[in-house]
Design a protein around this motif. Sequence first.
Motif, PDB file in Angstrom:
ATOM      1  N   PRO A 161       0.780  -1.037  -0.089  1.00  0.00           N
ATOM      2  CA  PRO A 161       0.062   0.150  -0.052  1.00  0.00           C
ATOM      3  C   PRO A 161       1.023   1.220   0.006  1.00  0.00           C
ATOM      4  CG  PRO A 161      -0.731  -1.806   1.523  1.00  0.00           C
ATOM      5  CD  PRO A 161       0.432  -1.964   1.211  1.00  0.00           C
ATOM      6  N   THR A 162       0.271   2.268  -0.733  1.00  0.00           N
ATOM      7  CA  THR A 162       0.968   3.680  -0.582  1.00  0.00           C
ATOM      8  C   THR A 162       0.538   4.469   0.459  1.00  0.00           C
ATOM      9  OG1 THR A 162      -0.819   4.611  -1.960  1.00  0.00           O
ATOM     10  CG2 THR A 162       1.059   3.696  -3.181  1.00  0.00           C
ATOM     11  N   ALA A 163       1.354   5.719   0.675  1.00  0.00           N
ATOM     12  CA  ALA A 163       0.878   6.400   1.801  1.00  0.00           C
ATOM     13  C   ALA A 163      -0.405   7.225   1.626  1.00  0.00           C
ATOM     14  CB  ALA A 163       1.833   7.574   1.825  1.00  0.00           C
ATOM     15  N   TRP A 164      -1.227   7.652   2.379  1.00  0.00           N
ATOM     16  CA  TRP A 164      -2.467   8.267   2.406  1.00  0.00           C
ATOM     17  C   TRP A 164      -2.265   9.665   1.690  1.00  0.00           C
ATOM     18  CZ3 TRP A 164      -6.827   5.737   2.803  1.00  0.00           C
ATOM     19  CH2 TRP A 164      -6.954   4.659   3.588  1.00  0.00           C
ATOM     20  N   SER A 165      -3.298  10.145   0.876  1.00  0.00           N
ATOM     21  CA  SER A 165      -3.149  11.227   0.299  1.00  0.00           C
ATOM     22  C   SER A 165      -4.590  11.840   0.205  1.00  0.00           C
ATOM     23  CB  SER A 165      -2.627  11.307  -1.208  1.00  0.00           C
ATOM     24  OG  SER A 165      -1.327  10.936  -0.979  1.00  0.00           O
ATOM     25  N   LEU A 166      -4.861  13.187   0.093  1.00  0.00           N
ATOM     26  CA  LEU A 166      -6.134  13.962  -0.104  1.00  0.00           C
ATOM     27  C   LEU A 166      -6.444  13.873  -1.677  1.00  0.00           C
ATOM     28  CD1 LEU A 166      -5.359  16.499   2.649  1.00  0.00           C
ATOM     29  CD2 LEU A 166      -7.170  14.951   2.838  1.00  0.00           C
TER      30      LEU A 166
END
Length: 266
Positions: free
Chosen positions: A35-40
């Motif tokens: 999984p990648t990092a969270w973004s908006l």
Amino acid sequence: MASFFVHRFRSSLFLVGLVLSSSVRSSVGVGYFTPTAWSLAHATFYGDESASATMGGACGYGNLITNGYGTATAALSTVLFNNGFACGNCYQLKCVTSPWCLANGPFITVTATNLCPPNWYESSNAGGWCNPPRVHFDLSMPIFLKFAQEKGGIVPVLYRRVPCVRKGGIRFSFQGNGYWLLVYVMNVAGGGDIGEMWVMGRKTRQWISMSHNWGASYQAFATLSGQALSFMVTSYTTKETVIALDVAPSTWSVGMTYQSLVNFRL
């Protein structure tokens, strides 16, 4: 071309309208998709609760129900769509900081199956939600209602890419003719995407590079009829390569879908 370490072989099976092929997998110099990092970003919905408006789409997956994607799907803004290389990517979304988010903040997971095109007649903040450089998800209505209220219209979200979990092997759906083969690649696990693809006929015995057509489709301008076909596929994200030997029998025809026994790692 990199050498391939073969560690799995399975005999061919033929079913009506579906072929399960012999398969081998390369695992040289590649990793699992994480999984990648969270973004908006922001999310809206299109169509109605039947999700009929989401069928088809720019990725070329056709009927999303019969092809295994269901209604948990999204059309991506141009920035995310990446000229079709994002087709098949899986995303986890969470509605945040909006009164229209459902209580307890549920997560949803969607597959990219379509493009949300720019609307240059509308401001990016007032209707042109998918205009570059906005990062936007236009969801099917059924999946939108899993985490937000319909009257919210547009809601802010946190998102990240996650591994795609699929049942069975990669599927290859054929279009074209005896001189031009167009293949839609579906049911892709791991990163969910395709970066490169080759085809080999049992008679020609050499790998032919296929060019990216659009969405999740690749094409080869070659005479390939009358022979069993094998495919070599490389993930756009992880660079893992899998090989499906004799995925289609010598009697293959356009309009048919053939399924391998191999897929990318999770």
